[in-house]
Design a protein around this motif. Structure first.
Motif, PDB file in Angstrom:
ATOM      1  N   TYR A   1      16.029   9.973   2.991  1.00 30.26           N
ATOM      2  CA  TYR A   1      15.936   9.120   1.817  1.00 30.26           C
ATOM      3  C   TYR A   1      14.805   9.608   0.915  1.00 30.26           C
ATOM      4  N   HIS A   2      14.748   9.005  -0.275  1.00 32.81           N
ATOM      5  CA  HIS A   2      13.588   9.094  -1.138  1.00 32.81           C
ATOM      6  C   HIS A   2      13.333   7.687  -1.667  1.00 32.81           C
ATOM      7  N   ALA A   3      12.138   7.474  -2.169  1.00 28.71           N
ATOM      8  CA  ALA A   3      11.796   6.159  -2.700  1.00 28.71           C
ATOM      9  C   ALA A   3      10.947   6.308  -3.955  1.00 28.71           C
ATOM     10  N   LEU A   4      11.106   5.333  -4.833  1.00 27.14           N
ATOM     11  CA  LEU A   4      10.291   5.243  -6.043  1.00 27.14           C
ATOM     12  C   LEU A   4       9.795   3.807  -6.149  1.00 27.14           C
ATOM     13  N   SER A   5       8.480   3.638  -6.121  1.00 24.74           N
ATOM     14  CA  SER A   5       7.897   2.308  -6.218  1.00 24.74           C
ATOM     15  C   SER A   5       7.206   2.144  -7.562  1.00 24.74           C
ATOM     16  N   THR A   6       7.560   1.082  -8.271  1.00 23.12           N
ATOM     17  CA  THR A   6       6.963   0.774  -9.571  1.00 23.12           C
ATOM     18  C   THR A   6       6.526  -0.691  -9.566  1.00 23.12           C
ATOM     19  N   SER A   7       5.992  -1.141 -10.675  1.00 18.11           N
ATOM     20  CA  SER A   7       5.549  -2.529 -10.770  1.00 18.11           C
ATOM     21  C   SER A   7       6.705  -3.514 -10.654  1.00 18.11           C
ATOM     22  N   SER A   8       7.925  -3.060 -10.894  1.00 21.32           N
ATOM     23  CA  SER A   8       9.082  -3.952 -10.839  1.00 21.32           C
ATOM     24  C   SER A   8       9.778  -3.960  -9.481  1.00 21.32           C
ATOM     25  N   GLY A   9       9.407  -3.035  -8.587  1.00 20.33           N
ATOM     26  CA  GLY A   9      10.028  -3.007  -7.267  1.00 20.33           C
ATOM     27  C   GLY A   9      10.096  -1.600  -6.702  1.00 20.33           C
ATOM     28  N   THR A  10      10.638  -1.506  -5.498  1.00 21.02           N
ATOM     29  CA  THR A  10      10.764  -0.223  -4.812  1.00 21.02           C
ATOM     30  C   THR A  10      12.233   0.073  -4.557  1.00 21.02           C
TER      31      THR A  10
ATOM     32  N   ASP B   1       0.845  -1.188   0.000  1.00 25.92           N
ATOM     33  CA  ASP B   1       0.000   0.000   0.000  1.00 25.92           C
ATOM     34  C   ASP B   1       0.884   1.242   0.000  1.00 25.92           C
ATOM     35  N   LEU B   2       1.299   1.651  -1.187  1.00 29.33           N
ATOM     36  CA  LEU B   2       2.114   2.856  -1.314  1.00 29.33           C
ATOM     37  C   LEU B   2       1.925   3.415  -2.713  1.00 29.33           C
ATOM     38  N   PRO B   3       2.070   4.723  -2.858  1.00 38.87           N
ATOM     39  CA  PRO B   3       1.904   5.339  -4.182  1.00 38.87           C
ATOM     40  C   PRO B   3       2.937   4.795  -5.164  1.00 38.87           C
ATOM     41  N   ARG B   4       2.517   4.611  -6.403  1.00 37.61           N
ATOM     42  CA  ARG B   4       3.405   4.090  -7.433  1.00 37.61           C
ATOM     43  C   ARG B   4       3.801   5.202  -8.402  1.00 37.61           C
ATOM     44  N   ASN B   5       4.993   5.050  -8.949  1.00 37.30           N
ATOM     45  CA  ASN B   5       5.482   5.908 -10.035  1.00 37.30           C
ATOM     46  C   ASN B   5       5.581   7.372  -9.641  1.00 37.30           C
ATOM     47  N   VAL B   6       5.880   7.629  -8.381  1.00 41.99           N
ATOM     48  CA  VAL B   6       6.114   8.986  -7.904  1.00 41.99           C
ATOM     49  C   VAL B   6       7.222   8.932  -6.858  1.00 41.99           C
ATOM     50  N   ILE B   7       8.107   9.909  -6.863  1.00 40.51           N
ATOM     51  CA  ILE B   7       9.209   9.928  -5.899  1.00 40.51           C
ATOM     52  C   ILE B   7       8.695  10.465  -4.572  1.00 40.51           C
ATOM     53  N   LEU B   8       8.917   9.685  -3.513  1.00 42.94           N
ATOM     54  CA  LEU B   8       8.390   9.976  -2.188  1.00 42.94           C
ATOM     55  C   LEU B   8       9.516  10.346  -1.225  1.00 42.94           C
TER      56      LEU B   8
ATOM     57  N   THR C   1      21.698 -15.792  -0.485  1.00 44.95           N
ATOM     58  CA  THR C   1      20.485 -15.417   0.237  1.00 44.95           C
ATOM     59  C   THR C   1      20.195 -13.944   0.052  1.00 44.95           C
ATOM     60  N   VAL C   2      18.968 -13.638  -0.350  1.00 46.59           N
ATOM     61  CA  VAL C   2      18.493 -12.263  -0.461  1.00 46.59           C
ATOM     62  C   VAL C   2      17.166 -12.197   0.299  1.00 46.59           C
ATOM     63  N   VAL C   3      16.461 -11.082   0.202  1.00 45.69           N
ATOM     64  CA  VAL C   3      15.178 -10.998   0.891  1.00 45.69           C
ATOM     65  C   VAL C   3      14.085 -10.562  -0.082  1.00 45.69           C
ATOM     66  N   LEU C   4      12.871 -11.033   0.161  1.00 44.74           N
ATOM     67  CA  LEU C   4      11.677 -10.611  -0.559  1.00 44.74           C
ATOM     68  C   LEU C   4      10.655 -10.091   0.441  1.00 44.74           C
ATOM     69  N   LEU C   5       9.948  -9.060   0.048  1.00 47.65           N
ATOM     70  CA  LEU C   5       8.924  -8.473   0.901  1.00 47.65           C
ATOM     71  C   LEU C   5       7.630  -9.289   0.861  1.00 47.65           C
ATOM     72  N   SER C   6       6.935  -9.314   1.999  1.00 44.10           N
ATOM     73  CA  SER C   6       5.559  -9.796   2.019  1.00 44.10           C
ATOM     74  C   SER C   6       4.594  -8.654   2.301  1.00 44.10           C
ATOM     75  N   SER C   7       5.125  -7.485   2.691  1.00 41.79           N
ATOM     76  CA  SER C   7       4.288  -6.296   2.862  1.00 41.79           C
ATOM     77  C   SER C   7       5.164  -5.053   2.810  1.00 41.79           C
ATOM     78  N   LEU C   8       4.577  -3.949   2.347  1.00 39.08           N
ATOM     79  CA  LEU C   8       5.257  -2.655   2.348  1.00 39.08           C
ATOM     80  C   LEU C   8       4.192  -1.568   2.222  1.00 39.08           C
ATOM     81  N   SER C   9       4.279  -0.569   3.092  1.00 39.15           N
ATOM     82  CA  SER C   9       3.337   0.550   3.045  1.00 39.15           C
ATOM     83  C   SER C   9       4.088   1.851   3.303  1.00 39.15           C
ATOM     84  N   TYR C  10       3.438   2.954   2.955  1.00 36.25           N
ATOM     85  CA  TYR C  10       4.015   4.295   3.124  1.00 36.25           C
ATOM     86  C   TYR C  10       3.038   5.119   3.952  1.00 36.25           C
ATOM     87  N   ARG C  11       3.511   5.555   5.125  1.00 39.49           N
ATOM     88  CA  ARG C  11       2.693   6.336   6.032  1.00 39.49           C
ATOM     89  C   ARG C  11       3.546   7.427   6.683  1.00 39.49           C
ATOM     90  N   ASP C  12       3.096   8.653   6.611  1.00 33.71           N
ATOM     91  CA  ASP C  12       3.754   9.758   7.318  1.00 33.71           C
ATOM     92  C   ASP C  12       5.256   9.790   7.050  1.00 33.71           C
TER      93      ASP C  12
END
Length: 239
Positions: free
Chosen positions: A166-175, A4-11, A53-64
């Protein structure tokens, strides 16, 4: 929603609260045979691949201005199958970029080596989060950034000036979680140092450095997520 986070915008991001949990990721648990079969195919094509060994997310959200999530340690072979089955997998990928800003405000990226999964592609030196990047279960984003840059380029960014947040960019391919790291040397000087490091390595991960001097002159092979990051830099404190 698990993601649950905005996609295709730099946060803007002030805090990254992503935690590593002990449970096996459901995607890995439910796809053991497919993972093994796909890995055999992948290693036939690229024998140098290593099932670390790497990690995969099972949840990610953007709040405040915070990223909050859960992730699970998985085998790299699991990650490789997931790349082909992202939709409805219940998993997503997050990774970090130290955006390397030279003293002349140019950006210094890298081109990946021919033996790697992303052969020939251009992005900032980076790698997936690994269990070593977590402290008491909480991801240490800057540790990952500094570690990956050092491994791939030989540069030590541990004492480099960095942006306040930091900043973040979330797209269909990852964050991608990114932060500017600034060094005094010019882009040409940094590139020379990286090239010397690569030449001295027996099995370098990268082909070499790539200098980006403005958003209108982008290199061939640039990964899709990189264009908005480059544009953001030059629109926000870059030349």
């Amino acid at each position: 929603m698990n993601f649950d986070l905005p996609r295709n915008v730099i946060l803007p991001v002030d805090e990254v609260d992503v935690r590593l949990v002990a449970e096996q990721h459901p995607f890995e648990q439910g796809n053991q045979q497919a993972i093994a079969e796909n890995w055999r195919h992948e290693t036939e094509q690229k024998p140098a691949l290593y099932d670390g060994t790497v990690v995969l997310l099972s949840s990610l959200s953007y709040r405040d201005r915070r990223l909050i999530g859960r992730c699970h340690a998985v085998r790299y072979s699991t990650f490789m199958l997931w790349r082909k089955n992202r939709e409805k997998s219940g998993a997503e990928h997050a990774y970090a970029h130290a955006m390397l800003v030279a003293g002349d405000n140019a950006l210094v990226a890298i081109r990946m080596g021919s033996h790697t999964v992303n052969a020939g592609r251009v992005y900032f030196a980076a790698g997936s989060f690994e269990p070593v990047d977590f402290r008491d279960g909480l991801v240490d984003v800057d540790f990952n950034m500094v570690r990956e840059v050092g491994e791939e380029t030989g540069l030590d960014l541990s004492s480099a000036a960095r942006d306040a947040n930091y900043h973040a960019l979330s797209t269909s391919s990852g964050t991608v979680i990114f932060r500017r790291y600034r060094v005094a040397e010019t882009a040409d000087e940094i590139a020379q140092s990286i090239s010397a490091f690569v030449a001295a390595e027996a099995e370098p991960e990268i082909e070499g450095p790539v200098i980006i001097r403005n958003a209108a002159d982008l290199p061939d092979g640039l990964m899709g997520h990189m264009k908005p990051l480059v544009e953001w830099h030059f629109a926000n404190g870059g030349i």
